[in-house]
Structures are given as C-alpha cells and as structure tokens.
Design a protein around this motif. Sequence first.
Motif, PDB file in Angstrom:
ATOM      1  N   SER A 152       0.839  -1.192   0.000  1.00  0.00           N
ATOM      2  CA  SER A 152       0.000   0.000   0.000  1.00  0.00           C
ATOM      3  C   SER A 152       0.877   1.246   0.000  1.00  0.00           C
ATOM      4  O   SER A 152       2.055   1.192   0.346  1.00  0.00           O
ATOM      5  CB  SER A 152      -0.923   0.004   1.215  1.00  0.00           C
ATOM      6  OG  SER A 152      -0.163   0.022   2.407  1.00  0.00           O
ATOM      7  N   TYR A 153       0.278   2.375  -0.355  1.00  0.00           N
ATOM      8  CA  TYR A 153       1.003   3.637  -0.449  1.00  0.00           C
ATOM      9  C   TYR A 153       0.226   4.710   0.311  1.00  0.00           C
ATOM     10  O   TYR A 153      -0.982   4.870   0.113  1.00  0.00           O
ATOM     11  CB  TYR A 153       1.157   4.066  -1.908  1.00  0.00           C
ATOM     12  CG  TYR A 153       1.870   3.062  -2.775  1.00  0.00           C
ATOM     13  CD1 TYR A 153       3.250   3.107  -2.942  1.00  0.00           C
ATOM     14  CD2 TYR A 153       1.152   2.068  -3.440  1.00  0.00           C
ATOM     15  CE1 TYR A 153       3.903   2.173  -3.741  1.00  0.00           C
ATOM     16  CE2 TYR A 153       1.795   1.138  -4.241  1.00  0.00           C
ATOM     17  CZ  TYR A 153       3.165   1.197  -4.393  1.00  0.00           C
ATOM     18  OH  TYR A 153       3.813   0.273  -5.177  1.00  0.00           O
ATOM     19  N   LEU A 154       0.925   5.453   1.169  1.00  0.00           N
ATOM     20  CA  LEU A 154       0.328   6.597   1.849  1.00  0.00           C
ATOM     21  C   LEU A 154       0.479   7.799   0.931  1.00  0.00           C
ATOM     22  O   LEU A 154       1.578   8.305   0.745  1.00  0.00           O
ATOM     23  CB  LEU A 154       1.010   6.846   3.194  1.00  0.00           C
ATOM     24  CG  LEU A 154       0.422   7.988   4.033  1.00  0.00           C
ATOM     25  CD1 LEU A 154      -1.012   7.677   4.442  1.00  0.00           C
ATOM     26  CD2 LEU A 154       1.295   8.251   5.265  1.00  0.00           C
ATOM     27  N   LEU A 155      -0.640   8.266   0.366  1.00  0.00           N
ATOM     28  CA  LEU A 155      -0.597   9.320  -0.633  1.00  0.00           C
ATOM     29  C   LEU A 155      -0.857  10.704  -0.047  1.00  0.00           C
ATOM     30  O   LEU A 155      -0.412  11.702  -0.602  1.00  0.00           O
ATOM     31  CB  LEU A 155      -1.623   9.037  -1.743  1.00  0.00           C
ATOM     32  CG  LEU A 155      -1.493   7.671  -2.431  1.00  0.00           C
ATOM     33  CD1 LEU A 155      -2.535   7.543  -3.525  1.00  0.00           C
ATOM     34  CD2 LEU A 155      -0.088   7.476  -2.990  1.00  0.00           C
ATOM     35  N   VAL A 156      -1.602  10.769   1.066  1.00  0.00           N
ATOM     36  CA  VAL A 156      -1.888  12.037   1.733  1.00  0.00           C
ATOM     37  C   VAL A 156      -1.659  11.863   3.225  1.00  0.00           C
ATOM     38  O   VAL A 156      -2.119  10.879   3.820  1.00  0.00           O
ATOM     39  CB  VAL A 156      -3.345  12.499   1.482  1.00  0.00           C
ATOM     40  CG1 VAL A 156      -3.652  13.767   2.275  1.00  0.00           C
ATOM     41  CG2 VAL A 156      -3.588  12.738  -0.002  1.00  0.00           C
ATOM     42  N   ASN A 157      -0.953  12.799   3.813  1.00  0.00           N
ATOM     43  CA  ASN A 157      -0.692  12.763   5.241  1.00  0.00           C
ATOM     44  C   ASN A 157      -1.004  14.126   5.843  1.00  0.00           C
ATOM     45  O   ASN A 157      -0.380  15.125   5.491  1.00  0.00           O
ATOM     46  CB  ASN A 157       0.772  12.390   5.515  1.00  0.00           C
ATOM     47  CG  ASN A 157       1.074  12.307   6.996  1.00  0.00           C
ATOM     48  OD1 ASN A 157       0.258  11.814   7.769  1.00  0.00           O
ATOM     49  ND2 ASN A 157       2.237  12.794   7.403  1.00  0.00           N
ATOM     50  N   ASN A 158      -2.002  14.161   6.725  1.00  0.00           N
ATOM     51  CA  ASN A 158      -2.392  15.398   7.411  1.00  0.00           C
ATOM     52  C   ASN A 158      -2.657  16.545   6.435  1.00  0.00           C
ATOM     53  O   ASN A 158      -2.199  17.667   6.629  1.00  0.00           O
ATOM     54  CB  ASN A 158      -1.315  15.796   8.426  1.00  0.00           C
ATOM     55  CG  ASN A 158      -1.846  16.754   9.475  1.00  0.00           C
ATOM     56  OD1 ASN A 158      -3.050  16.839   9.706  1.00  0.00           O
ATOM     57  ND2 ASN A 158      -0.951  17.488  10.122  1.00  0.00           N
ATOM     58  N   GLY A 159      -3.415  16.236   5.384  1.00  0.00           N
ATOM     59  CA  GLY A 159      -3.825  17.267   4.447  1.00  0.00           C
ATOM     60  C   GLY A 159      -2.830  17.612   3.356  1.00  0.00           C
ATOM     61  O   GLY A 159      -3.098  18.488   2.536  1.00  0.00           O
ATOM     62  N   SER A 160      -1.694  16.939   3.324  1.00  0.00           N
ATOM     63  CA  SER A 160      -0.661  17.238   2.317  1.00  0.00           C
ATOM     64  C   SER A 160      -0.383  16.008   1.469  1.00  0.00           C
ATOM     65  O   SER A 160      -0.241  14.895   1.991  1.00  0.00           O
ATOM     66  CB  SER A 160       0.635  17.688   2.988  1.00  0.00           C
ATOM     67  OG  SER A 160       0.448  18.888   3.715  1.00  0.00           O
ATOM     68  N   ILE A 161      -0.299  16.217   0.157  1.00  0.00           N
ATOM     69  CA  ILE A 161       0.043  15.133  -0.760  1.00  0.00           C
ATOM     70  C   ILE A 161       1.517  14.781  -0.612  1.00  0.00           C
ATOM     71  O   ILE A 161       2.361  15.659  -0.453  1.00  0.00           O
ATOM     72  CB  ILE A 161      -0.275  15.535  -2.213  1.00  0.00           C
ATOM     73  CG1 ILE A 161      -1.781  15.744  -2.400  1.00  0.00           C
ATOM     74  CG2 ILE A 161       0.238  14.494  -3.195  1.00  0.00           C
ATOM     75  CD1 ILE A 161      -2.157  16.240  -3.776  1.00  0.00           C
ATOM     76  N   LEU A 162       1.825  13.496  -0.666  1.00  0.00           N
ATOM     77  CA  LEU A 162       3.208  13.023  -0.582  1.00  0.00           C
ATOM     78  C   LEU A 162       3.675  12.647  -1.990  1.00  0.00           C
ATOM     79  O   LEU A 162       3.365  11.553  -2.474  1.00  0.00           O
ATOM     80  CB  LEU A 162       3.304  11.819   0.356  1.00  0.00           C
ATOM     81  CG  LEU A 162       2.795  12.041   1.783  1.00  0.00           C
ATOM     82  CD1 LEU A 162       2.928  10.764   2.600  1.00  0.00           C
ATOM     83  CD2 LEU A 162       3.549  13.182   2.452  1.00  0.00           C
ATOM     84  N   PRO A 163       4.400  13.551  -2.656  1.00  0.00           N
ATOM     85  CA  PRO A 163       4.799  13.298  -4.053  1.00  0.00           C
ATOM     86  C   PRO A 163       5.635  12.038  -4.230  1.00  0.00           C
ATOM     87  O   PRO A 163       5.488  11.333  -5.235  1.00  0.00           O
ATOM     88  CB  PRO A 163       5.612  14.552  -4.411  1.00  0.00           C
ATOM     89  CG  PRO A 163       5.167  15.603  -3.452  1.00  0.00           C
ATOM     90  CD  PRO A 163       4.857  14.871  -2.183  1.00  0.00           C
ATOM     91  N   SER A 164       6.513  11.751  -3.275  1.00  0.00           N
ATOM     92  CA  SER A 164       7.376  10.573  -3.421  1.00  0.00           C
ATOM     93  C   SER A 164       6.552   9.291  -3.405  1.00  0.00           C
ATOM     94  O   SER A 164       6.825   8.360  -4.166  1.00  0.00           O
ATOM     95  CB  SER A 164       8.424  10.543  -2.303  1.00  0.00           C
ATOM     96  OG  SER A 164       7.810  10.500  -1.023  1.00  0.00           O
ATOM     97  N   SER A 165       5.516   9.229  -2.543  1.00  0.00           N
ATOM     98  CA  SER A 165       4.657   8.044  -2.498  1.00  0.00           C
ATOM     99  C   SER A 165       3.853   7.915  -3.786  1.00  0.00           C
ATOM    100  O   SER A 165       3.659   6.811  -4.300  1.00  0.00           O
ATOM    101  CB  SER A 165       3.714   8.119  -1.294  1.00  0.00           C
ATOM    102  OG  SER A 165       4.423   8.013  -0.086  1.00  0.00           O
ATOM    103  N   LEU A 166       3.364   9.057  -4.291  1.00  0.00           N
ATOM    104  CA  LEU A 166       2.631   9.033  -5.561  1.00  0.00           C
ATOM    105  C   LEU A 166       3.517   8.525  -6.692  1.00  0.00           C
ATOM    106  O   LEU A 166       3.093   7.718  -7.527  1.00  0.00           O
ATOM    107  CB  LEU A 166       2.136  10.438  -5.894  1.00  0.00           C
ATOM    108  CG  LEU A 166       0.677  10.776  -5.569  1.00  0.00           C
ATOM    109  CD1 LEU A 166       0.396  12.235  -5.881  1.00  0.00           C
ATOM    110  CD2 LEU A 166      -0.281   9.870  -6.296  1.00  0.00           C
ATOM    111  N   ASN A 167       4.747   8.980  -6.704  1.00  0.00           N
ATOM    112  CA  ASN A 167       5.685   8.549  -7.731  1.00  0.00           C
ATOM    113  C   ASN A 167       5.965   7.057  -7.612  1.00  0.00           C
ATOM    114  O   ASN A 167       6.009   6.335  -8.615  1.00  0.00           O
ATOM    115  CB  ASN A 167       6.991   9.349  -7.601  1.00  0.00           C
ATOM    116  CG  ASN A 167       7.991   8.970  -8.682  1.00  0.00           C
ATOM    117  OD1 ASN A 167       7.742   9.131  -9.872  1.00  0.00           O
ATOM    118  ND2 ASN A 167       9.149   8.459  -8.265  1.00  0.00           N
ATOM    119  N   ASN A 168       6.135   6.576  -6.362  1.00  0.00           N
ATOM    120  CA  ASN A 168       6.374   5.150  -6.152  1.00  0.00           C
ATOM    121  C   ASN A 168       5.174   4.309  -6.585  1.00  0.00           C
ATOM    122  O   ASN A 168       5.327   3.168  -7.030  1.00  0.00           O
ATOM    123  CB  ASN A 168       6.679   4.879  -4.679  1.00  0.00           C
ATOM    124  CG  ASN A 168       8.013   5.443  -4.248  1.00  0.00           C
ATOM    125  OD1 ASN A 168       8.927   5.607  -5.056  1.00  0.00           O
ATOM    126  ND2 ASN A 168       8.146   5.772  -2.967  1.00  0.00           N
TER     127      ASN A 168
END
Length: 229
Positions: A152-168
Amino acid sequence: MYGDIALKLIIGMLGVLFFLRVSGKAQMAQITPLDTVSAFVIGALVGGVIYNPDMDAWHLVYALALWTLFNLLIRYSMRSRFLRRLIKGDSVYIVRNGALNLKVFRRNLLEMEQLRTLLRSKGIFSMFDVDDVRFETNGEVTVSTKGETAESYLLVNNGSILPSSLNNAGHDEKWLTERLDRLGFREIGNLYCVEWTPAKGFYIVSKDGKIQNGNVAMTSDSVRDDISA
C-alpha cells in the motif's frame, strides 16, 4: 550539594517524560533526524545542568520548557510539504522490481554489504528473492519478496500530498485528485490520510472523522462502537 543534584535529576526525568508526551513520542521506536537531535540536546541540557553548581533547578526547568516549545514549533512547521521533506526526509526505493537503484543507493552512502546485512536481518539471504527494498527515514529497510501481495502507499498525510509516495505508486496528483473527487472528497486539505492499495482501493480518513474503506463509508465513532461491541 547531593540534595541539589538529586532534585535536578528528578526534575530532568520529569521534564524529559513531559517532553516525550507533548511531542507525541511515548516511545522513540522510530528515530528520525529530528528525534536524534532532540535526544542529543536534551541529554546535554540535563547532564550539563545537573553537574554544574552555578546552575540551579530553575535553569533546568527553563531550558527544558524552551526546548519543548521550540521542538513543537518545528513539528508544526513540518505541515509544510517542503519543510517536512527537509527535516524528516523521505523513504526511497533502493531496489525496485529486483533492480538496484544505484543513484539512490549512492546518495544514501550505502554499500552492498550493508544492504546484504539488512536483508539477512529480515531472513533474506539472496537478491534473487528480493522484489522491492525501501530505505526508511529511520535507517531501516522494508522488503517485499517476489510473489508477495502488492503493498500500500500513503498518498496524503495530514492534508498534504506526498509526491514521493505518488511517484512510487506510478501515479500523479491529477490521478489522485480525480479519484478522490469521485469518492466525494474534493478538498485534500480536509483529509487526515489517504492510503491506496492496488488490489483493494482507497482507505481515506477525513479530519472530521469520516472514513472511506474501499466502497464502505463509516465514521470514527462507529469504528469505536464496533471495537467495543
């Protein structure tokens, strides 16, 4: 003199416990760069004051309070995507689909024998068995072996998108916002977290307690009721 040292020691212990509770670290299991700096500073503060006869217990209380406030300010500033990446860093793939990512490998100053040692600690003794290896922010590795279920991938954390996870995950922000919009979540800033698993879909928690688990919507209160039942 001995009584003064004992008093400072007690205050130091209580102050450190208070710091850990306030900063959200009941136990320092996952050591990030910020945690490491905090540990060094607190150790220096407590040790320096305890054995310095020119500084009384109030100096220790003031120093611990000031450092706690400063630490909380840093953690609050980590809501910014840029500052979070600068302070905490990102988890990165050093092995992807069985191939070694030499650029990331060298940037993290790793050697092959170090990687093999980390793999052996996970019970893996050959690169032939490795599919993905992620280098975490605390220096540990997360390993996916061949044939395992997709992670699984954490794509949003506390209201902010995580670009590295999206890329992965092999997607971009447009893909994420479109799918969240279809599920009724139009403001990413209102989301506490978004996790995506290729085979199962999205697990979404909004800041008001609404939970979307695949195709099932619920509230955090209903989850607690189910657990207590």
